[in-house]
Enzyme design. Structure first.
Site, PDB file in Angstrom:
ATOM      1  N   ASP A  71      87.184  52.550  82.373  1.00 11.95           N
ATOM      2  CA  ASP A  71      87.277  51.263  83.060  1.00 11.95           C
ATOM      3  C   ASP A  71      87.186  50.141  82.029  1.00 11.95           C
ATOM      4  O   ASP A  71      86.315  50.164  81.163  1.00 11.95           O
ATOM      5  CB  ASP A  71      86.119  51.075  84.058  1.00 11.95           C
ATOM      6  CG  ASP A  71      86.245  51.965  85.280  1.00 11.95           C
ATOM      7  OD1 ASP A  71      87.358  52.486  85.527  1.00 11.95           O
ATOM      8  OD2 ASP A  71      85.231  52.134  85.990  1.00 11.95           O
TER       9      ASP A  71
ATOM     10  N   ASP B 164      82.720  58.324  83.737  1.00 17.70           N
ATOM     11  CA  ASP B 164      83.779  57.572  83.063  1.00 17.70           C
ATOM     12  C   ASP B 164      83.161  56.846  81.872  1.00 17.70           C
ATOM     13  O   ASP B 164      81.967  57.022  81.596  1.00 17.70           O
ATOM     14  CB  ASP B 164      84.424  56.559  84.041  1.00 17.70           C
ATOM     15  CG  ASP B 164      83.457  55.446  84.447  1.00 17.70           C
ATOM     16  OD1 ASP B 164      82.299  55.440  83.988  1.00 17.70           O
ATOM     17  OD2 ASP B 164      83.872  54.561  85.218  1.00 17.70           O
TER      18      ASP B 164
ATOM     19  N   ASP C 118      82.875  52.815  80.436  1.00 15.51           N
ATOM     20  CA  ASP C 118      83.133  51.433  80.840  1.00 15.51           C
ATOM     21  C   ASP C 118      83.041  50.491  79.637  1.00 15.51           C
ATOM     22  O   ASP C 118      82.107  50.588  78.845  1.00 15.51           O
ATOM     23  CB  ASP C 118      82.087  50.988  81.870  1.00 15.51           C
ATOM     24  CG  ASP C 118      81.978  51.954  83.043  1.00 15.51           C
ATOM     25  OD1 ASP C 118      82.796  51.870  83.951  1.00 15.51           O
ATOM     26  OD2 ASP C 118      81.050  52.809  83.034  1.00 15.51           O
TER      27      ASP C 118
HETATM   28  P1  ATP Z   1      78.671  56.871  85.599  1.00 15.30           P
HETATM   29  O1  ATP Z   1      79.968  56.228  85.254  1.00 15.30           O
HETATM   30  O2  ATP Z   1      78.146  57.714  84.507  1.00 15.30           O
HETATM   31  O3  ATP Z   1      78.740  57.600  86.904  1.00 15.30           O
HETATM   32  P2  ATP Z   1      77.786  54.162  85.716  1.00 15.30           P
HETATM   33  O4  ATP Z   1      76.478  53.514  85.924  1.00 15.30           O
HETATM   34  O5  ATP Z   1      78.518  53.810  84.462  1.00 15.30           O
HETATM   35  O6  ATP Z   1      77.565  55.717  85.830  1.00 15.30           O
HETATM   36  P3  ATP Z   1      80.078  53.113  87.160  1.00 15.30           P
HETATM   37  O7  ATP Z   1      80.593  53.506  88.503  1.00 15.30           O
HETATM   38  O8  ATP Z   1      80.980  53.373  86.013  1.00 15.30           O
HETATM   39  O9  ATP Z   1      78.674  53.850  87.011  1.00 15.30           O
HETATM   40  O10 ATP Z   1      79.726  51.579  87.253  1.00 15.30           O
HETATM   41  C1  ATP Z   1      79.126  50.866  86.194  1.00 15.30           C
HETATM   42  C2  ATP Z   1      78.726  49.501  86.663  1.00 15.30           C
HETATM   43  O11 ATP Z   1      79.879  48.718  86.938  1.00 15.30           O
HETATM   44  C3  ATP Z   1      77.888  49.510  87.934  1.00 15.30           C
HETATM   45  O12 ATP Z   1      76.749  48.730  87.719  1.00 15.30           O
HETATM   46  C4  ATP Z   1      78.740  48.888  89.002  1.00 15.30           C
HETATM   47  O13 ATP Z   1      77.995  48.031  89.814  1.00 15.30           O
HETATM   48  C5  ATP Z   1      79.789  48.125  88.209  1.00 15.30           C
HETATM   49  N1  ATP Z   1      81.107  48.261  88.832  1.00 15.30           N
HETATM   50  C6  ATP Z   1      81.819  49.373  88.944  1.00 15.30           C
HETATM   51  N2  ATP Z   1      83.007  49.142  89.536  1.00 15.30           N
HETATM   52  C7  ATP Z   1      83.032  47.820  89.809  1.00 15.30           C
HETATM   53  C8  ATP Z   1      83.978  46.935  90.406  1.00 15.30           C
HETATM   54  N3  ATP Z   1      85.146  47.382  90.832  1.00 15.30           N
HETATM   55  N4  ATP Z   1      83.649  45.638  90.503  1.00 15.30           N
HETATM   56  C9  ATP Z   1      82.476  45.208  90.051  1.00 15.30           C
HETATM   57  N5  ATP Z   1      81.553  45.971  89.477  1.00 15.30           N
HETATM   58  C10 ATP Z   1      81.817  47.257  89.357  1.00 15.30           C
HETATM   59 MN    MN Z   2      80.516  54.436  84.212  1.00 18.44          MN
HETATM   60 MN    MN Z   3      83.142  52.734  85.903  1.00 17.86          MN
END
Ligand code: ATP
Ligand code: MN
Ligand code: MN
Length: 371
Positions: free
Chosen positions: A295, A205, A207
């Site tokens: 997100d 995704d 963020d």
């Molecule tokens: P990818 O999206 O490429 O799989 P990413 O590291 O961006 O890798 P995400 O799942 O998007 O992974 O999460 C990014 C960060 O946001 C993480 O460090 C996670 O701890 C935090 N995070 C994700 N969802 C939440 C939430 N609902 N509440 C708090 N923190 C969150």
């Molecule tokens: Mn992500």
């Molecule tokens: Mn995310």
């Protein structure tokens, strides 16, 4: 004299927040194997074993070179008997028998397939498996199953959102969100966070953090952005969660995966024409767009640094930041605050550097947090 010094005696910290881990992984042959086993333990809710493999993988990811012999890992933290046995197989035979067995295990395969759908977690996947369901068509034709809206969208856009988002697509989405923010408030603050801030090439995704310098104003920011995206006709799905932040109750005494900021989990329609070099998938059926997961999180501006640090990840890096704070500094760190239990006071921060300084840690750049 101290005699000859052995080569490569650099001490590797047990904390990911004291290691510098770029996206260049010299030990993916081991870490990919560990991830399979970690995932299978996650499916079985064996958190301890899952964490053991994730920690070991995280250590190997930080190494500047490839592990070639068993003695290369002698002085590394988190190398338990089980992880060592898996590595030994890989060193000797080029693969791990246990991992091969898991990859051909029907239950593992099915749970992996089901959890790849947006909105389907390990619990739901396991429930479906226990009903005897093994494929998407099994799930979609089973009359006793009611899919929630998130899962319906997960199936509807599966082809698109199960495919990785590219950097160019992330950039295009950044421009779209930026335009929306500018139109709402000229002093809005928008920052890329998550994996793309860590300079990953692909993500599941994109963020972003959005806020405004005016305290309280951030509460209407996400609803306004969502409304604009809807007007533009590119909002395919939106799960909006209003803020549940109560500063007087901070810090949260136990670990919570979710923070209390306003946030939304979106699926947006991204036009290929907006992406430099085009979309990262072949144009199926001549459709010129791709559904992408986005997100957005919207903290009050005085929480910005904590939110940015918390959402940049990686998850393993975040875990170890909190663990380091608690065990080495008697402090509590979460996505909202840093609390010093000895001094009984909250430590303010304008930037991530302030937080690292409060913790007595060397600053680790976002691109070095791929633990
Ligand atoms: P990818 O999206 O490429 O799989 P990413 O590291 O961006 O890798 P995400 O799942 O998007 O992974 O999460 C990014 C960060 O946001 C993480 O460090 C996670 O701890 C935090 N995070 C994700 N969802 C939440 C939430 N609902 N509440 C708090 N923190 C969150
Ligand atoms: Mn992500
Ligand atoms: Mn995310």
């Amino acid at each position: 004299s101290e005699g000859p010094t052995p080569t490569s005696v650099a001490i590797v910290s047990q904390y990911a927040c004291q290691r510098r881990t770029t996206i260049e992984n010299n030990n993916s042959i081991f870490t990919d194997a560990f991830e399979v086993l970690a995932e299978s333990y996650e499916f079985s809710e064996l958190e301890g074993q899952c964490l053991a493999f994730r920690r070991a993988a995280s250590v190997l990811k930080s190494l500047p070179c490839e592990v070639r012999r068993q003695e290369d890992i002698r002085d590394l933290p988190w190398m338990g008997e089980h992880t060592k046995a898996v590595m030994e197989d890989i060193l000797q035979y080029g693969h791990s028998f246990e991992v091969e067995r898991m990859l051909s295990d029907k239950k593992y395969q099915t749970l992996k397939l089901f959890t790849s759908v947006f909105g389907v977690g390990p619990k739901t996947a396991d429930k479906w498996y226990r009903k005897g369901l093994r494929s998407f068509s099994d799930v979609l034709t089973e009359p006793s199953i009611h899919l929630n809206r998130m899962q319906q969208m997960g199936f509807l856009y599966y082809e698109d959102i199960s495919r990785a988002v590219s950097k160019a697509e992330a950039r295009a989405l950044g421009s779209i969100i930026d335009e929306a923010v500018r139109a709402i408030t000229p002093d809005g603050i928008l920052a890329l966070t998550g994996g793309f801030r860590r300079e990953k090439e692909f993500g599941h995704d994109v963020d972003f953090i959005v806020t405004t310098p005016e305290p309280g104003r951030e509460n209407s920011l996400l609803p306004d952005i969502i409304e604009r995206l809807k007007q533009e006709g590119i909002l395919l799905y939106c799960d909006y969660q209003a803020s549940t932040l109560d500063i007087s109750k901070l810090p949260c005494p136990r670990f919570e995966a979710m923070d209390h900021f306003a946030k939304c989990f979106l699926i947006l329609q991204l036009e290929g024409s907006k992406v430099e070099g085009g979309l990262s998938r072949s144009k199926e059926g001549g459709r010129g767009w791709k559904a992408v997961r986005v997100d957005l999180v919207s903290p009050p501006v005085d929480r910005y640094a904590f939110a940015l640090l918390g959402w940049t990840g990686s998850r393993q890096f975040e875990r170890d930041l909190r663990r380091f704070a608690r065990l080495e500094r008697q402090m509590v760190l979460d996505n909202h605050t840093l609390y010093d239990k000895t001094k009984k006071e909250f430590l303010a921060a304008q930037t991530e550097k302030d937080i690292f300084a409060h913790l007595g840690l060397e600053y680790i750049e976002p691109w070095q947090r791929n633990a």
